[in-house]
Design an enzyme around this catalytic site. Sequence first.
Site, PDB file in Angstrom:
ATOM      1  CD  GLU A  55      13.675   4.899  31.338  1.00  0.00           C
ATOM      2  OE1 GLU A  55      12.990   5.241  32.405  1.00  0.00           O
ATOM      3  OE2 GLU A  55      14.408   3.918  31.557  1.00  0.00           O
ATOM      4  CE1 TYR A 138      14.763   8.564  35.503  1.00  0.00           C
ATOM      5  CE2 TYR A 138      13.004   7.970  34.048  1.00  0.00           C
ATOM      6  CZ  TYR A 138      13.841   7.938  34.753  1.00  0.00           C
ATOM      7  OH  TYR A 138      13.873   6.425  34.513  1.00  0.00           O
ATOM      8  CG  ASP A 156      13.763   7.573  39.541  1.00  0.00           C
ATOM      9  OD1 ASP A 156      15.402   7.919  40.083  1.00  0.00           O
ATOM     10  OD2 ASP A 156      13.708   6.175  40.009  1.00  0.00           O
TER      11      ASP A 156
END
Length: 363
Positions: A55, A138, A156
Amino acid sequence: MLAKRSPAGAPGAAPSESVADALLRHYDAHARRLPWRIPPGASERADPYRVWLSEIMLQQTTVAAVIPYFEKFTTRWPDVAALAHADEAEVMAAWAGLGYYARARNLIACARVVADELGGRFPDSEEGLLALPGVGAYTAAAIAAIAFGRRAVVVDANVERVVARLFAIATPLPQGRGAIREATDRITPDARAGDFAQAMMDLGSAVCTVKTPQCLLCPLRPQCAAHAEGRAEVYPVKPPKKEKPTREGLIWWLEREDSHVWIERRGDKRMLGGMAGLPGTAWDARGGAQGGEPPVPGDWIALNAGVEHVFTHFRLLLSVRRQVVGAACLPDGEGQWWPLARIGEAGLPTVFAKVVHRMTEKG
DNA sequence: CACACGTGGAG
DNA sequence: TCTCCAAGTGT
């Protein structure tokens, strides 16, 4: 399994599958295989370390660019403890070329917090994750959902686009983000929130694309307001982008006669902070490149052609001055002589790699 | 909220 | 060639 029925949009409209059910059904059949992803339906649990690492790398960065870096990092540092105890310069060098180098600095800081203060385990709540360096709204939601099975609202740029189209949200960004988030919350399921998030991102990446979306292939087409309007591609509405100014700078290419080049470590607060770099002036608006003392005195020869590089918010024109010195030369300041034969291992950001390429090409 | 912060691929 | 912009965060 029982499909939820969404409320009929218009009187007499055929009942339809919920957005989440339609999307997850599509995902079960079409999920991309990615190095950090557990296939849908597998009994395995995603490793929070790998989810976190992916991520962070994926922030503002394409999947194709991330994959080789992810493989390199997980091979070299298989778990958070290994990364926490790694040599910092080695990690920064391994990140070189991926961009947004604050991510790498925060990556190290975060690994150390998890390894040294949290017993080697990542927090399993959004709130706990959000407190970690480099983890924002996020990423906290994504890790909570994907690695820990929590219901989290993951938004996102892909989700933003898909949801803005699904509900034909016409409020321009960033103002429209509130409505987009609320709408995402409404369609996020209690179960499989992680798969749902990844499915939304896959959809945004492969089908609900910025330009020429493939609506004919979209599992959500029956429920998409923008498609009903026949103009999916206009959503989300974005503000006009600003023009990029040009900055200029000067590089001191200091070469030793035995084919070594002088390399410095950049300060954390500067652009490309923490990375290896070539010595030079600050980068500023035309004519302002002052304050750059060369690492050694002597005869510096200016090159005819400079190097151009485009960053997110400005264009950089770099001129280069070169000097070759003897083996006994020891320049001022922190730095080291690096063999040109192994310059690829120096961990130089792309802008400096371009200068190296220019200075070492034939002709 | 607005801006700084990298890079490479796609159209 | 050129424009757009990607699984955002920190300040």
